[in-house]
Scaffold this motif. Sequence first.
Motif, PDB file in Angstrom:
ATOM      1  N   ASN A 186     160.800  52.294  49.262  1.00 16.18           N
ATOM      2  CA  ASN A 186     160.987  50.847  49.464  1.00 16.18           C
ATOM      3  C   ASN A 186     162.046  50.332  48.510  1.00 16.18           C
ATOM      4  O   ASN A 186     161.818  49.437  47.723  1.00 16.18           O
TER       5      ASN A 186
ATOM      6  N   THR C 107     150.020  47.092  49.811  1.00 11.37           N
ATOM      7  CA  THR C 107     151.202  46.734  50.609  1.00 11.37           C
ATOM      8  C   THR C 107     152.396  46.435  49.709  1.00 11.37           C
ATOM      9  O   THR C 107     153.529  46.699  50.076  1.00 11.37           O
ATOM     10  N   ASP C 110     154.110  49.715  49.323  1.00 11.91           N
ATOM     11  CA  ASP C 110     154.152  50.632  50.474  1.00 11.91           C
ATOM     12  C   ASP C 110     153.407  51.918  50.151  1.00 11.91           C
ATOM     13  O   ASP C 110     153.893  53.025  50.407  1.00 11.91           O
TER      14      ASP C 110
END
Lengths: 263, 263, 263
Positions: A186, C107, C110
Amino acid sequence: MFEAKLENAALLKKIVESIKDLVTDAPFDCSENAMCLQAMDSSHVALVSLKLEVGLFDTYRCDRTINLGISLKNMSNALKCANNDDGCMIKYEENEGDSITFTFTDTKRDKTQDVTVKMMDIDGEHLGIPDQDYAIVCEMPAAEFQKTCKDLAMFSDSLNITATKSGIVFSGKGDSGGINVTYAPNSNADDEKESVSLEVNEPVNVNFSIKYMNSFTKATTLSSRVRISLSNDVPIVIEYPIEEAGYLRFYLAPKIDDEDNME
Amino acid sequence: MFEAKLENAALLKKIVESIKDLVTDAPFDCSENAMCLQAMDSSHVALVSLKLEVGLFDTYRCDRTINLGISLKNMSNALKCANNDDGCMIKYEENEGDSITFTFTDTKRDKTQDVTVKMMDIDGEHLGIPDQDYAIVCEMPAAEFQKTCKDLAMFSDSLNITATKSGIVFSGKGDSGGINVTYAPNSNADDEKESVSLEVNEPVNVNFSIKYMNSFTKATTLSSRVRISLSNDVPIVIEYPIEEAGYLRFYLAPKIDDEDNME
Amino acid sequence: MFEAKLENAALLKKIVESIKDLVTDAPFDCSENAMCLQAMDSSHVALVSLKLEVGLFDTYRCDRTINLGISLKNMSNALKCANNDDGCMIKYEENEGDSITFTFTDTKRDKTQDVTVKMMDIDGEHLGIPDQDYAIVCEMPAAEFQKTCKDLAMFSDSLNITATKSGIVFSGKGDSGGINVTYAPNSNADDEKESVSLEVNEPVNVNFSIKYMNSFTKATTLSSRVRISLSNDVPIVIEYPIEEAGYLRFYLAPKIDDEDNME
């Protein structure tokens, strides 16, 4: 004569606490450009490599290349006397005998501590570690890597790492169950410190002793980020950068026997 | 009848925790003016002297001078039941048997705790300790003195103290190295709480058991400052003042044998 | 198939930590309406009863009533891998073998963790516990009840509870002394969370093992309030409500033998 001053004792405290359970006696190689340390752990499985460049020091003077051998337990005791923000001078004078002196200064209180630690002869063989390209280079928050290693150790003695472009997976399996921890890359994350970046040249699938990994992650105090470099069949490198002017690196060879079992 | 009320149980909790490892059974001498305690440690090397003047109490009533003997372990357990800011009543009634009652009140919750602790017979000999002039009187932050004793204990069994007008030095030496901690007097320090003040009538150089010093410094919770009084060849006094209406003092004789070795 | 998702892993972590020292292997009864657990402790003295209604879950699907047997130690290890605010999915698929999978999602990073835990066969006998009226129902801050049980354990193996309209008294007595902790009902307290409410239908005087009480109070992390229901000669109920859609209850029979001695 060797004389080097760190603005704060905290840096050296953290380094010594990170490696003192792995390495008993440490040979510090001091040269004009840097203070370095390279040592195998006592069972000759892992390699620790430390580099502190001149830029990390407030003052630095090294008349000639020397090797200062010291017990890390004694050095740890010496550093425990310092407060984190005390100034920290390291001094060795050839003709003053076989001791290193650490001087900690707390200017707020007009307090000075001189701690002398006996030196020791250590056979240091400085291994040449070739720079090389790795199949995978992953950077992630150091605390995340530490937590993942700690969690895996509840399930398994081995850490399996697989990585592809879609993510990096740390996994372990034991009698009571198993765990897979997956990080998708990410690199666009809002918070750069929390991001996981992943460079993939070719996929890897390789196993390591979780015990050593857990030991390496004591260096999490040194840096917010950790850099993990690995290829199939070569030692993994776990690197904690030190203020852009040094590093603490750990090298560990893969577990060969378990590899088949884990797939 | 004896009845004394402290606004907060915290004070008594700290006192008992400070001395309970040194003194097992304590004779509290209660008189019209103060609640006192004097006791040797179990190996008869150190002396503890506590004085709590009437002014420290919210209410205080002592009909006649009495001696209340109590196990400090039991007293510590009783006090653990109190929250720090609970009111704390100490009560002894001659004709109600051989117990002391501690009553802790938490008005916010309409909660009352009555804890009774069995008394014991203790042969208390109240030693007369002559007031005397000391060669050196040093006042410093209690936490600094505690840290210095703790650091020294890593290197040595003995604490050497030398003091001259230029400063006070605490030092210790062992097989692996040694340590000198030097405080320059800084009575003009900006922060009075952090200052080290030093009155020097004549220089001293004297050795003490570091183990006892470390034990005394448990009283650091009682006071931000500690007052150290010493002369060559007489017991050192480590004093923790209690809100200007009392004190906890520790006396310790110098180590004679080691003195020559340490110089 | 059974699949249930909690917004945060924290709730399940707290529940498992609260009961895992009391109950080794737990049969979770999963039905359309709720996830329940009923188990005796290993010495068959105390009963644990947990109910998590559908409303506590973000998603909940239970195709048919099933019983999932799991070692709480292994479940605790699995949950240690989760951060408190990770999402927590619990999943069991009949035709995928004998494991439960916990999936924790972070979240922000990730990051996904899949932890599988082997199931076990547990003979669960679901006891019918009749709803009944109690002589006394007391609600108080859970932390207060925990502290009182801990304090009492310093003095006694038994906890005596007496209650009348004027208050509830927890007491214990041992060789070195004794303790009475009295709460007056203060339902009008300014701070509702700190209040002690007391419904008295008839007075009680009853004794329990303090060891079990201390074990129950590990559930203090689950709820700011605890509800204590008791009558003479029947098991006490210690209830920690869970967000108004569930509860964790502990049942413990009185100590018969000690009762006379304590009065």
